[in-house]
Scaffold this active site. Structure first.
Site, PDB file in Angstrom:
ATOM      1  N   CYS A  45       0.820  -1.214   0.000  1.00  0.00           N
ATOM      2  CA  CYS A  45       0.000   0.000   0.000  1.00  0.00           C
ATOM      3  C   CYS A  45       0.851   1.261   0.000  1.00  0.00           C
ATOM      4  CB  CYS A  45      -0.913  -0.025   1.230  1.00  0.00           C
ATOM      5  SG  CYS A  45      -2.026   1.376   1.374  1.00  0.00           S
ATOM      6  N   SER A  47       0.552   3.726   1.896  1.00  0.00           N
ATOM      7  CA  SER A  47       0.898   4.131   3.256  1.00  0.00           C
ATOM      8  C   SER A  47       2.212   3.503   3.705  1.00  0.00           C
ATOM      9  CB  SER A  47      -0.226   3.742   4.225  1.00  0.00           C
ATOM     10  OG  SER A  47      -1.408   4.451   3.929  1.00  0.00           O
ATOM     11  N   HIS A  50       4.919   5.648   2.175  1.00  0.00           N
ATOM     12  CA  HIS A  50       5.147   6.895   2.904  1.00  0.00           C
ATOM     13  C   HIS A  50       6.189   6.690   4.000  1.00  0.00           C
ATOM     14  CE1 HIS A  50       2.477   9.933   1.331  1.00  0.00           C
ATOM     15  NE2 HIS A  50       1.420   9.121   1.365  1.00  0.00           N
ATOM     16  N   HIS A  66       0.254  -3.471   6.450  1.00  0.00           N
ATOM     17  CA  HIS A  66      -0.914  -3.258   7.312  1.00  0.00           C
ATOM     18  C   HIS A  66      -2.195  -3.753   6.653  1.00  0.00           C
ATOM     19  CE1 HIS A  66      -0.805   0.147   4.596  1.00  0.00           C
ATOM     20  NE2 HIS A  66      -2.091   0.347   4.828  1.00  0.00           N
ATOM     21  N   CYS A 171      -7.898  -2.573   4.023  1.00  0.00           N
ATOM     22  CA  CYS A 171      -7.468  -1.173   3.998  1.00  0.00           C
ATOM     23  C   CYS A 171      -8.059  -0.429   2.815  1.00  0.00           C
ATOM     24  CB  CYS A 171      -5.951  -1.068   3.991  1.00  0.00           C
ATOM     25  SG  CYS A 171      -5.374   0.658   3.985  1.00  0.00           S
TER      26      CYS A 171
END
Length: 369
Positions: A45, A47, A50, A66, A171
């Site tokens: 993902c 995220s 990041h 996650h 997610c």
């Protein structure tokens, strides 16, 4: 019977490099109120990226991932919601079930969770490497063969849902669907524009199509992603530019009823109010880097009765929404499997992140043996 500590292969971020190291580390058995899960799949993902690229700071070393789904291997004392053999989707924001927010049905703003600290409720983690504590990203750490999560983070779903699909429900699908249904409450016939058509953006488009929004306008730089957006229900596709607001108004008449930003870029967030009609609602779904202020014309926003809202996890209540999304997939109403462009092995995860940085692929998913 609770197993003894075991080894697990995991993708570890040392806190400095933009690449992950695949290590064999140790995972402790589940303690009271926690669950040992053997991963079947993990999403790759934005995220996670990041963190790797230094946009967000976390405790390290970190076991990344996650978006996860798998099979319950064992449970600790007091666990009642799941049992060994159950198929579960993992939630990256586990609720405490005790705070005012949780008790009012708003677990997505739980004040008792330690998920963002990458810790279990008792302040520990189950992962270690040669005596050094490892932190599972958002208390999930799904880029590992095994993980231990709180009971409230393991949501049972039908075994018929493939693990690769289930991992994305945890997610990107929940976030996109929830931003449309829970946060914006889009009604049939209302218009919407979606800026950014990666995994979350396409999930938003799927949800908009499901609730009957029309027209649905997708905005992206990539021709391939815009083609994918059409296949998921976008009625119009545009590329960003100085006249984007005018083109949206031409399609909708007065501007869109809703605008969703699914990238997390300051420039695109700032453009949202100009894409919606008077009384419209702009929804921030993409997450920007830390300490990235956005400039908004507050007077114009107020005078036109427009709203700008944040959507975190699509205001998802996992115990309610994950099974619902799983059933929608099984009914053929949410074609989540079509989001997956690449099924990879754990050892190929760095290549998947490099492709993401180049703007390639829809969604890569790690599939465990």
């Amino acid at each position: 019977m609770i197993p003894s500590p075991r080894k697990t292969r995991a993708a570890v971020h040392d806190g400095t490099s933009t690449a992950l190291e695949i290590r064999t580390v140790e995972i402790a058995p589940p303690g009271p109120g926690t669950v040992l899960v053997r991963l079947g799949a993990s999403g790759v993902c934005g995220s996670d990226r990041h963190v790797l690229d230094g946009d967000w700071q976390l405790p390290s070393p970190t076991v990344m991932g996650h978006e996860g789904a798998g099979t319950v291997e064992a449970v600790g004392a007091g666990v009642e919601d799941v049992a060994a053999g159950d198929h579960v989707i993992l939630s990256w924001f586990y609720p405490c079930r005790r705070c005012t927010a949780c008790l009012s049905g708003r677990s997505f703003v739980c004040t008792g969770s330690r998920s963002e600290e990458c810790l279990l409720p008792d302040g520990s983690t189950a992962l270690s490497d040669a005596g050094t504590q490892l932190f599972p990203y958002l208390s999930v750490g799904s880029m590992s063969e095994y993980t231990v999560v709180p009971e409230s983070a393991a949501i049972k779903v039908p075994a018929e849902v493939p693990f690769d699909v289930a991992s994305l429900i945890g997610c990107s699908i929940a976030t996109g669907y929830g931003s449309v249904v829970n946060d914006a409450a889009v009604q049939a016939g209302q218009s919407a524009v979606v800026v950014g058509t990666g995994g979350v953006g396409l999930s938003i488009i799927m949800a908009l199509n499901l609730v009957g929004a029309n027209p649905i306008i997708a905005v992206d730089l990539s021709d391939d992603k815009l083609e994918a957006a059409r296949s998921f229900g976008a009625t119009h596709t545009l590329k960003p530019g100085d006249d984007l607001a005018a083109r949206v108004q031409e399609i909708t008449g007065t501007g869109a009823d809703f605008a969703f930003e699914a990238i997390g870029r300051v420039e695109t967030i700032e453009s949202l109010p100009w894409l919606i009609t008077a009384g419209g609602k702009a929804v921030l779904v993409g997450l920007p880097p830390q300490d990235a202020p956005v400039s908004i014309d507050a007077l114009a926003l107020a005078e036109t009765g427009k709203s700008l809202i944040g959507s975190n996890y699509g205001s998802t209540v996992p115990g309610r929404d994950f099974p619902r999304l799983a059933e929608l997939y099984l009914a053929g109403k949410l074609p989540v499997d079509r989001l997956i462009s690449n099924r990879i092995k754990l050892d190929d995860v760095n290549e998947a992140f490099d492709a993401m940085r180049r703007g390639e692929r829809a969604r890569s998913v790690i599939v465990f043996d």
